[in-house]
Structures are given as C-alpha cells and as structure tokens.
Design a protein around this motif. Structure first.
Motif, mmCIF file in Angstrom:
data_model
loop_
_atom_site.group_PDB
_atom_site.id
_atom_site.type_symbol
_atom_site.label_atom_id
_atom_site.label_comp_id
_atom_site.label_asym_id
_atom_site.label_seq_id
_atom_site.Cartn_x
_atom_site.Cartn_y
_atom_site.Cartn_z
ATOM 1 N N VAL A 121 41.393 40.503 38.767
ATOM 2 C CA VAL A 121 42.786 40.061 38.905
ATOM 3 C C VAL A 121 42.993 38.716 38.205
ATOM 4 C CG1 VAL A 121 44.459 39.171 40.586
ATOM 5 C CG2 VAL A 121 43.286 41.336 41.019
ATOM 6 N N GLU A 122 42.024 37.817 38.351
ATOM 7 C CA GLU A 122 42.214 36.467 37.819
ATOM 8 C C GLU A 122 41.954 36.375 36.325
ATOM 9 O OE1 GLU A 122 39.850 33.626 39.923
ATOM 10 O OE2 GLU A 122 41.628 32.943 41.002
ATOM 11 N N SER A 123 40.991 37.115 35.864
ATOM 12 C CA SER A 123 40.568 36.880 34.479
ATOM 13 C C SER A 123 39.959 38.103 33.818
ATOM 14 C CB SER A 123 39.521 35.757 34.453
ATOM 15 O OG SER A 123 38.384 36.129 35.222
ATOM 16 N N GLY A 124 40.017 39.254 34.488
ATOM 17 C CA GLY A 124 39.241 40.390 33.983
ATOM 18 C C GLY A 124 39.981 41.327 33.079
ATOM 19 N N MET A 125 41.314 41.395 33.223
ATOM 20 C CA MET A 125 42.055 42.409 32.476
ATOM 21 C C MET A 125 43.541 42.127 32.654
ATOM 22 S SD MET A 125 41.069 46.422 32.739
ATOM 23 C CE MET A 125 41.605 47.453 31.361
ATOM 24 N N PRO A 126 44.208 41.615 31.626
ATOM 25 C CA PRO A 126 45.604 41.177 31.784
ATOM 26 C C PRO A 126 46.597 42.328 31.678
ATOM 27 C CG PRO A 126 44.852 40.680 29.574
ATOM 28 C CD PRO A 126 43.695 41.342 30.276
ATOM 29 N N LEU A 127 46.620 43.213 32.688
ATOM 30 C CA LEU A 127 47.502 44.370 32.643
ATOM 31 C C LEU A 127 48.907 44.022 33.138
ATOM 32 C CD1 LEU A 127 45.187 47.197 34.063
ATOM 33 C CD2 LEU A 127 45.715 46.684 31.661
ATOM 34 N N ALA A 128 49.901 44.560 32.443
ATOM 35 C CA ALA A 128 51.270 44.473 32.938
ATOM 36 C C ALA A 128 51.322 45.203 34.274
ATOM 37 C CB ALA A 128 52.221 45.122 31.940
ATOM 38 N N GLY A 129 51.967 44.596 35.255
ATOM 39 C CA GLY A 129 52.057 45.249 36.560
ATOM 40 C C GLY A 129 50.865 44.961 37.448
ATOM 41 N N GLY A 130 49.860 44.245 36.925
ATOM 42 C CA GLY A 130 48.708 43.902 37.750
ATOM 43 C C GLY A 130 47.653 44.988 37.749
#
Lengths: 194, 194
Positions: free
Chosen positions: B117-126
């Motif tokens: 969540v913090e730094s692993g995968m910048p997905l739209a919508g979380g």
C-alpha cells in the motif's frame, strides 16, 4: 452470487469464491466428532484431547466461537497494516470499490486465525499453516459477527518425516447473515502420534 | 529447498512454495516502468501517476520499501490475533515445529500489505484484493528486514463491468538474506481508464 459485490464475473480460472463451499453445504450438520457450539474455549480440553493427524478424518468439521468486529477495530488494524480510505474513513469509503467502510481482508484473515486458535480446531501442536488459498467473496462490515466453520478436505502423512503430515482444511468465515466473508483452504502441518 | 524448514516433502499438489518464483528470477532486473528502490513513498506520486488496468503490462515489476520486524511487533500481533507459544514465548518456541520465535504468517501477510500500500504498487483505486494463493516457505524471525517484489502475471478486463478488471500479481516478500518468507499470488481489482 459470490463475488458480485465487486461487480465482476471472471473469465474461467478467476471466478471469485468458486470453490468456497463445504461438502454437504445444504445439510449444515457436523460430520466430525468435534462439533463445538456457542463460545467454546480450549481450556475445556486437556492436552490429551488435542487431535493428531491420525485422529483426523476427511469430512470432519469444526465450528468456532464468534467475534464481533466494530468500526474502531477495523480502523485500528487499517492504520497499522492497510491504510487505505475504504478501511479508514466512512465518508471517503462510499465512493470506492467497496461502497462503504469495510475491514481489510487481512484483518478478516487475522480474526479468523484468532477464532481458529481459540476455539476453531483443537490440533496437537497448534494451528501451523504452510500456506493456502484465500478468497474474500463479501466484505466484512462494522458490526459483523464472524464465525468460522472448518472441514478436513485431505490428510497427507509426510513421506520424509514420520512424525508429521499435512491436513488440508477449508475454513469458511461467515457473518451473522450467513454470508461468506472469507474462504481459506489451508495446508496445516499436524503432528502424528509417534 | 523451499518448504524444507517444515521438514516436509509434499506429494504432488501439496509442495510448498512450488510456484514461488518470479519470471526471469535469476536476472533480478525490473522489466516494468516502475522500479522503486530505497524507501519510496506514494507522496511522490500525483494521482495522475497512478496506474490503471490499461497501464499495466504482463511481466511488469515493482519493488517496495523495507520494514524491520522486531520481537515486540511479533508478540503484539500474536497476542491479538494468533496467541500460540511459537509466536509469543522465546523459550517455549524452541521445541515447536517453528524451532524458535517466529511471526504469525498473518503478520507477515499484514506487513506485506502495508509495504504494498505504501510503496509497493501505485494502483489507481488502491490495492483491493479479491483473494489469492499464499505460501510461507520460510518463517519471519525477529530482526528480519522485509521487502516485497511484485510482478504482473495476468491482466483480465471484466466482461460485465467495463470500468474495471483483474490483475493477477505475484508478490514475493523476502528477508535480508534474500529468503522468501511469503509468496502471494493475488487477484487485484483495478479500475480502467474510462
């Protein structure tokens, strides 16, 4: 349909919750020797009552006590491990995929583990998982009362270590409306009587 | 061999960690456009930089920041969610299947989620998961520094909802000795650009 809360019908191979059932689901009766109801505690069992791999049978079932999840628990877990708006902020959660505040799936998993450890399955050596499959067909909402029903799907003595083996156990976590919020098929390491 | 810490070689179909690899594992290079190193934070990304399903590619990789797990964190999580001797008591843990104090697998999963969540995968919508497969090939020990590397394995637009789809993502959580402590293959719900 399971999985419909996400608005998705998956192509073959990715259907959510496809195998989230126990055998003889409609009967809803225990086939095993341990049918724990109300709010059992392992303090009732002496160590001698704990189950070894040799004591398990395919189809055997176990039912845990219950745990009520409130909003503060949901937000506290999320602040620590899953800080996303749909787990932290009631207003912001409304316009997300989850359509309102819901517990992190990992929180549902952690609560399930607590229920399994405390009252879900009295295994000798405790509940030790090597992994498994996990589905969250419905969200856990504030106020939900969760309970875990488990069924032994397979029993595999180890080839290399005669003192242990694997039990494949499906654990369904349901809310008070009998909706499945988690389906876990776990590979548990269980000692043998030696 | 993965899984050997449990002293088990499983019959076909129950081998632990059997698929806990990323593609081109030996190369250890990023094939995606987002290779995050050191300790990145999403504060660096504007919303416009977040990735939609349409932006993902099979084989794309992401690397998270790191998190050091200490004994107190392990015991605090265990007291709340997994109160068993091998997660709570250094002495008692020595004579268990885990051969010493180790984090609950669900704690490793929760830390992995925090890193994603913090730094692993910048997905739209979380990061919204519908489920997945989970293996814990090695235990997480006090003092371990965990980092998550993820790879996109599959991308499936929804048939019924044109605004979203599923990305199948494998996330390996490794310690500072490069041992895999968790292998998660997750079905993530990802919005599409509409």
């Amino acid at each position: 349909m399971l999985g419909s809360w996400l608005g998705l019908q998956f192509p073959t191979g990715y259907e959510v919750g496809r195998e989230c059932i126990l055998s003889h689901e409609s009967e809803f009766t225990a086939t095993g020797i341990w049918q724990l109801t109300s709010r059992p505690s392992y303090e009732e069992f002496r160590d001698d009552d704990r189950l070894y791999l040799d004591d398990l049978q395919i189809g055997q079932r176990f039912t845990s006590g219950t745990h009520v999840v409130d909003e503060e628990q949901i937000k506290a877990f999320a602040r620590q491990f899953d800080p996303q708006p749909f787990h932290l902020d009631n207003e912001a959660a409304k316009n997300t995929l989850l359509s309102g505040l819901a517990a992190s799936g990992w929180h549902t998993a952690a609560i399930t583990m607590r229920l399994l450890v405390e009252s879900g399955m009295p295994l000798a050596g405790g509940i030790v998982g090597a992994g498994g499959e996990l589905d969250w067909p419905n969200p856990t909402r504030p106020g939900d009362s969760l309970q875990v029903e488990s069924e032994v799907l397979d029993i595999r003595p180890s080839r290399s270590r005669p003192d242990r083996g694997v039990a494949v156990v499906r654990s369904l976590t349901r809310n008070q409306r009998n909706e499945v919020v988690q389906c876990l098929t776990a590979k548990l390491i269980v000692p043998r009587r030696v």
